[in-house]
Design a protein around this motif. Structure first.
Motif, PDB file in Angstrom:
ATOM      1  N   TYR A  74     -35.130  -9.064  -1.500  1.00  0.00           N
ATOM      2  CA  TYR A  74     -33.823  -9.612  -0.757  1.00  0.00           C
ATOM      3  C   TYR A  74     -32.973  -8.646  -0.428  1.00  0.00           C
ATOM      4  O   TYR A  74     -32.960  -7.377  -0.729  1.00  0.00           O
ATOM      5  CB  TYR A  74     -33.040 -10.557  -1.868  1.00  0.00           C
ATOM      6  N   ALA A  75     -32.535  -8.917   0.811  1.00  0.00           N
ATOM      7  CA  ALA A  75     -31.477  -7.667   1.495  1.00  0.00           C
ATOM      8  C   ALA A  75     -29.983  -7.826   0.605  1.00  0.00           C
ATOM      9  O   ALA A  75     -29.671  -6.612   0.842  1.00  0.00           O
ATOM     10  CB  ALA A  75     -31.193  -8.419   2.905  1.00  0.00           C
ATOM     11  N   SER A  76     -29.768  -8.917   0.129  1.00  0.00           N
ATOM     12  CA  SER A  76     -28.550  -8.762  -0.619  1.00  0.00           C
ATOM     13  C   SER A  76     -28.622  -9.843  -1.742  1.00  0.00           C
ATOM     14  O   SER A  76     -29.310 -10.803  -1.646  1.00  0.00           O
ATOM     15  CB  SER A  76     -27.242  -9.133   0.194  1.00  0.00           C
ATOM     16  N   ARG A 129     -26.653 -12.102  -2.454  1.00  0.00           N
ATOM     17  CA  ARG A 129     -26.289 -13.470  -1.448  1.00  0.00           C
ATOM     18  C   ARG A 129     -27.698 -14.424  -1.288  1.00  0.00           C
ATOM     19  O   ARG A 129     -27.829 -15.649  -1.296  1.00  0.00           O
ATOM     20  CB  ARG A 129     -25.526 -13.446  -0.411  1.00  0.00           C
ATOM     21  N   ARG A 157     -23.369  -5.823  -8.581  1.00  0.00           N
ATOM     22  CA  ARG A 157     -23.153  -4.375  -7.990  1.00  0.00           C
ATOM     23  C   ARG A 157     -24.028  -3.274  -8.741  1.00  0.00           C
ATOM     24  O   ARG A 157     -24.743  -2.610  -8.082  1.00  0.00           O
ATOM     25  CB  ARG A 157     -21.703  -3.850  -8.578  1.00  0.00           C
ATOM     26  N   GLN A 184     -27.687  -3.584  -7.211  1.00  0.00           N
ATOM     27  CA  GLN A 184     -27.609  -2.917  -5.776  1.00  0.00           C
ATOM     28  C   GLN A 184     -28.225  -1.434  -6.028  1.00  0.00           C
ATOM     29  O   GLN A 184     -28.952  -0.915  -4.982  1.00  0.00           O
ATOM     30  CB  GLN A 184     -26.374  -2.634  -5.148  1.00  0.00           C
ATOM     31  N   LYS A 220     -32.102  -0.724  -5.201  1.00  0.00           N
ATOM     32  CA  LYS A 220     -32.786  -0.873  -3.847  1.00  0.00           C
ATOM     33  C   LYS A 220     -33.995  -0.014  -3.663  1.00  0.00           C
ATOM     34  O   LYS A 220     -33.731   1.178  -4.094  1.00  0.00           O
ATOM     35  CB  LYS A 220     -31.709  -0.945  -2.884  1.00  0.00           C
ATOM     36  N   ARG A 251     -34.046  -3.088   0.268  1.00  0.00           N
ATOM     37  CA  ARG A 251     -34.235  -4.376  -0.116  1.00  0.00           C
ATOM     38  C   ARG A 251     -34.282  -4.389  -1.855  1.00  0.00           C
ATOM     39  O   ARG A 251     -34.568  -3.285  -2.569  1.00  0.00           O
ATOM     40  CB  ARG A 251     -35.656  -4.658  -0.111  1.00  0.00           C
ATOM     41  N   LEU A 252     -33.721  -5.513  -2.366  1.00  0.00           N
ATOM     42  CA  LEU A 252     -33.440  -5.630  -3.736  1.00  0.00           C
ATOM     43  C   LEU A 252     -34.645  -6.150  -4.487  1.00  0.00           C
ATOM     44  O   LEU A 252     -35.158  -7.338  -3.965  1.00  0.00           O
ATOM     45  CB  LEU A 252     -32.097  -6.491  -4.101  1.00  0.00           C
TER      46      LEU A 252
END
Length: 269
Positions: A206-208, A210, A239, A242, A245, A249-250
């Motif tokens: 995932y990009a974030s 969210r 947090r 993150q 990454k 990407r996560l």
């Protein structure tokens, strides 16, 4: 009594969330579709000719359509506890299947209390549903009841290493899943013979954070998966996530447990 009422309330809330997700489910059901394809490929290894097949926890019907293609002579049952999902299954049935009366029969039911005659199913199939039960043993017992002698149960479920990245980041409220050894023991306790269990991991990125939250919300399982994660804990966990990454990407790992077992001839006492 209070814990039982709490579990019942949680189950009803998940059903409401899942009903609301019927329209958005296919948009983000990447994992479910991939696991369904891998389960279907495993059917190449068994030789069965079921007269009645059921996809239990069918969602919008991807699995039952795959079973129809593989076993065109079998009567297909689409079973789910969310009526809105069953409405999607019915809506997507082709006019030819409706005309030939080969469209899936939609049944609103809980896997722990199936409105089916004992010994009626040739194949019971369930993709990524059983892990939402706190105790899958009663469901396995009910599946054993409705299978005919010689019938096959094939299922997949999330395993304990699911979202291990978030657990490493300090998440404490994520749902805990049974491992494959426990599920295999439950199959034996429910009366199944020759259970075969294995697992693999599928990694999404995932990009974030969210993006992960959005996917689970559109699938209707966000609260069921993340539990009572408050704003402060969520901010702290995401947090920390993150920092994991890779190439921007996560990582999000999903452990997939596969199982299949047979209903054998009853043993003589």
């Amino acid at each position: 009594r209070a814990p039982v009422r709490a579990l019942g309330t949680q189950r009803r809330l998940m059903r409401t969330d899942f009903c609301r997700a019927a329209a958005s489910y296919d948009e983000v059901a990447v994992l479910a579709r991939e696991v369904s394809l891998r389960m279907t490929a495993r059917l190449d290894l068994v030789k069965i000719a079921p007269a009645l097949v059921a996809d239990i926890g069918c969602a919008t019907g991807d699995g039952i359509r795959a079973l129809q293609a593989r076993y065109p002579q079998a009567l297909p049952l689409a079973i789910d506890y969310a009526p809105a999902m069953l409405a999607e299954v019915a809506r997507r049935a082709s006019w030819m299947d409706r005309l030939r009366r080969r469209a899936p029969r939609c049944v609103a039911a809980d896997v722990r209390a199936l409105p089916l005659k004992g010994g009626s199913l040739g194949l019971a199939w369930s993709n990524l549903m059983l892990h939402w039960l706190d105790d899958p043993l009663p469901a396995f017992g009910e599946l054993h009841r409705v299978l005919e002698t010689g019938g096959l149960l094939m299922f997949s479920a999330l395993g304990p290493d699911t979202l291990k990245e978030l657990r490493a980041a300090g998440a404490t409220t994520l749902r805990r899943f049974h491992d494959m050894h426990d599920l295999g023991d439950m199959l034996m306790a429910a009366g199944f013979s020759d259970p075969v269990m294995d697992m693999e991991t599928i990694a999404l990125t995932y990009a974030s954070p969210r993006g992960l939250l959005r996917d689970q919300r559109l699938l209707g399982v966000r609260d069921g998966l993340f539990g009572p994660m408050g704003f402060r804990e969520g901010r702290r966990v995401f947090r920390a996530w993150q920092s994991q990454k890779r190439d921007g990407r996560l990582p999000a790992t999903f452990e997939i447990v596969y199982g299949h077992a047979w209903k054998a001839e009853p043993k003589a006492s």
